[in-house]
Each structure stands twice: as C-alpha cells, then as structure tokens.
Write a protein that holds these residues in place. Structure first.
Motif: not given
Length: 281
Positions: A34-35, A38, A71
């Motif tokens: 996810p990081k 994003w 998230n």
C-alpha cells in the motif's frame, strides 16, 4: 471530483504463489504494498482504490482485507473464494463480515476449459453472490466473451464487471470478433466494464495513446459513460507504463467533466458500494 482507481493489486512476492510472473516480467518480481501504491495514487490525484485478487487463495484475500483495514484509501477488496466449494455460502458469509469485502474474482482466463464459468458448480457459486450483495469481476480473453454472455444472461440481477475490456489483441490491431462480442455483452444493464489493463495488451514499448483510444471508444460506445470505470492494473501496468501515464491515457479520452466524474470515480463507488472510511459505521 473524487477519483478512484477501480483495479489494482498488492502482493508480497513469492516465486511459487506468483508463478505467472515470468522472466519477461522481472520488474514485477518484488513486493508491491500500500505505501508504494499510495505514492503513485497521490501524484495522479487519486484518493481511493479497489484491491483485486492476483492469487487464487483465501490467504491472499485475508491479506488484502488486512491491508484495507489499516489503509483508509483502500475502499474495497475483490477477493478470491472457491465458488465451486460445497460450503460456498459459509465461505461467503465469513468474508462478508468484513465491510471492505465487495466482490469475488476467479482467474477464468487461465482455465483449460473455456466454458469453465458455465459449469454447474461454478454457476451455483455465482448464484450465491446475490445473497451477500457481492459483485463479480470477469477476467477473460476475447475467446471467452460468448460464454461470458451466457453467464450474464443467466443472472440478470447480478452485478458483473468485465476486467481489462476482455483483453483484446491490441498489439496486433485486432478488433473482430472482440468488438461484436463486447457489444453483445454490453446490452445487459447489469454488466460494467473496466478501462484497465490495455497497455499491457499492446506493444509494451511502442504503444500510443491514439491506439488505446480506439479500443476505449468501442467500449464506451457499447456501455455508455455510466457503466465504465478506470483502473490502473498496477503494478502489472509497469510492464508498459508508469501509473500516472496509464491513468492519463484513459482520462484524456473524456472531454466532459460530468463524464470524467462518472468514469474516474462515481461509477466505481456505485458498482462496489464504496464509502469513505471516515463515513463508515
């Protein structure tokens, strides 16, 4: 306008679990979390997304749901559940306790039987989805479209979405019979289509926006602007283009702001029943 990426993947790379990633796709042989996503979404102006299964295991479905729970920008998960399982209702009931669980997908394109989706036990699984208000993502090649047509005809109330515009042979410039078949499927109002995964069906190093737009036009003419949604297919898209580039190609096709609002966000929100996490009860 709230922009939502309706199709991406996440994974902790495993040579066994991700055996479909061959040496020509070496850029994908790493973790995509996810990081990482994003950063790409933020640069391109997207604030929400839908994570879609890449492995046919409940373990991965749990992984995606776990990531969605921490998230807030992951608004929904399309996971894998064995629709042919004798206790399919039990499995769907289990996963439906997670509010982020929005739908199911099976990698139909890899099945040896082109009519796998019409097998009786698979159809029973599809029939069970409505009980839990779940969607179904159809992942196929053009040769499967006639069978997909039979599938959607059997379940006129079930929300379906065709992933990656059914992967036409863009690299070879082929339109027929894909065009005629996608138009036939589009006549059913319960079927949507994702404007995603197109650059990887073209020449990875030499595709053009004009080329991609020719295929988008066929889809939009067939489904209309109310039943199509944008998807990055990240990180797979990295084989042929970076996140922002791939998304911009689709965005550039639409000139009216009201059309963009639908295709870049509203349609995905409605199809998957997405809500902002801060709004969720």
């Amino acid at each position: 306008m709230r922009k939502i990426d309706a199709h991406h993947h996440l994974w902790k790379y495993s040579p066994v679990e991700h055996a479909w990633i061959d040496d020509s796709m070496s850029v994908l042989k790493q973790d995509f979390l996810p990081k990482d996503l994003w950063k790409e979404m933020e640069k391109a102006g997207y604030s929400g997304c839908v994570a879609v299964q890449a492995s046919q295991t409940e373990k991965e479905t749990q992984f995606l749901l776990s990531e969605a729970s921490v998230n807030p920008f992951i608004l929904g998960v399309v996971g894998w559940v064995n629709l042919r399982h004798s206790n399919i209702r039990e499995r769907l009931n289990y996963f439906s306790q997670f509010s982020d669980f929005k739908g199911v997908r099976h990698v139909l394109q890899d099945e040896e039987d082109d009519q796998f989706m019409l097998q009786p036990d698979f159809l029973k699984g599809i029939e069970s989805l409505s009980e839990f208000n779940l969607t179904y993502d159809i992942l196929i090649f053009p040769k499967h479209l006639p069978f997909a047509l039979q599938l959607v005809e059997k379940f006129p109330e079930q929300p379906f979405v065709i992933d990656h515009i059914a992967k036409p042979e863009i690299k070879d410039g082929n339109f027929s019979p894909w065009k005629e078949d996608i138009e036939a499927v589009a006549k059913h109002d319960n079927v949507y289509c994702k404007l995603s995964g197109m650059v990887t069906e073209a020449d990875w190093k030499n595709w053009t926006e004009e080329e991609i737009h020719q295929y988008i036009k066929v889809v939009v003419d067939a489904f209309g602007v109310d039943r199509v949604m944008i998807g990055s297919d990240w990180p797979v898209c990295k084989l042929a283009g970076e996140y922002s580039t791939v998304m911009q190609v689709v965005e550039n096709f639409f000139t009216k702001e009201e059309d963009k609002a639908k295709v870049l966000g509203k349609n995905a929100e409605e199809f998957y029943s997405l809500v902002k996490k801060e709004e969720a009860v």
